[in-house]
Design a protein around this motif. Structure first.
Motif: not given
Ligand SMILES: [Zn+2]
Length: 311
Positions: A240-241, A244, A250
């Protein structure tokens, strides 16, 4: 007698599943939109829970506007009803638009993004693992494998430093750091330092340094696949990071890595998945392609290199 207002209606949105922020065209059909746009606009739900305000909504790229059909470039948005504002009156679509991934931009129209560059002279960015994670063998293996898989899925030129670091969590160290953080009050978090160079219409932005930090309070599970009861999946949060770090924002779509929560339910229903989704791939490839092909070169910075160009 019928009020003319009640004759405004959105009755079709196509496609109804979309990726935001990559220039995809959304067609909105209905009645009573007026033949010219004038002061009217389309708006979408945002991460804040609010709809884009009038100023932001008017920045959307409107490709076509007629009484019963509108075409726009899909901005970043949360899934939800599409709002149309005509002559100061708001109407919502009956059906929802489902936004599966969002690529964040620095300018909405024309679309401009933050860029990754050839920062390490080897084509991309070198990440260093802090001793707090390096000394947990399972964590180190997890980081190595997740970064390798992420490279394969996205083509992003991320490599790992061969030795651990004791660097502090400080972007000014110019070390791209993956670390535990005793002060972090969420499972994981990404932040970065970037530079902006003013151009005629917008800034050219590139990423200088990135940090991914993890809470040391979580009951981390470092393995693949399904999560044991009561644990948080480290690999999934790292994925997930990393998303980013390549521009993704999101979504509120269940099943996506970029769903806004990463541990517990509902994320545990799909965080057994170890790779990014197809929609995320579309958004990331757009971002990577943009980072590999810019020509503006402030301070002589060079584009991110394609992995297969590196010898
Ligand atoms: Zn996040």
């Amino acid at each position: 007698m019928t009020s003319s207002n009640s004759e405004i209606e959105i009755n079709n949105i196509s496609p109804n599943e979309i990726v935001g922020g990559v220039g995809k065209v959304l067609t909105i059909e209905g009645i009573g939109f007026n033949n010219i746009q004038g002061d009217s606009y389309i708006s979408f739900k945002q991460e804040s829970g609010e709809y884009m305000d009038e100023i932001e909504s008017k920045k959307i790229k409107y490709i076509f506007w007629s009484n019963n059909s509108i075409k726009i470039e899909m901005p970043c948005a949360y899934s939800g009803e599409v709002k149309i504002c005509v002559n100061g009156l708001e109407f919502f679509s009956e059906k929802k638009i489902y936004v599966k991934a969002n690529l964040g931009y620095t300018n909405l129209n024309p679309l401009q993004y933050c860029h990754l560059i050839n920062q390490n002279g080897k084509g991309g960015y070198t990440w260093s693992i802090h001793t707090s994670l390096w000394n947990i063998p399972e964590a180190r293996i997890a980081i190595e494998e997740v970064i390798q898989e992420f490279r394969e899925d996205t083509g992003v030129n991320f490599i790992l430093e061969e030795n651990p670091t004791d660097a502090e969590i400080d972007l000014n160290n110019n070390i791209n750091l993956i670390t535990l953080d005793p002060t972090l009050n969420c499972p994981g978090h990404f932040f970065n330092k970037y530079w902006d160079f003013p151009m005629d219409l917008y800034n050219f932005r590139y990423t200088q340094t990135m940090i991914i930090h993890f809470s040391d309070k979580e009951q981390w599970y470092f393995g693949k696949g399904k999560i044991p009861e009561g644990k948080s999946k480290f690999r999934y949060v790292l994925l997930h990071e990393l998303c980013h770090s390549v521009g993704l924002g999101h979504v509120n779509e269940e099943g996506q890595t970029m769903f806004h929560t990463v541990t517990m339910l509902p994320s545990n229903n799909w965080s057994y998945r170890d790779r990014i989704t197809e929609e995320e791939k579309i958004a990331i490839l757009h971002f990577i392609n943009n980072s590999q092909n810019f020509t503006f070169s402030p301070n002589g910075i060079l584009p991110l290199k394609k992995i297969d160009e590196i010898v």
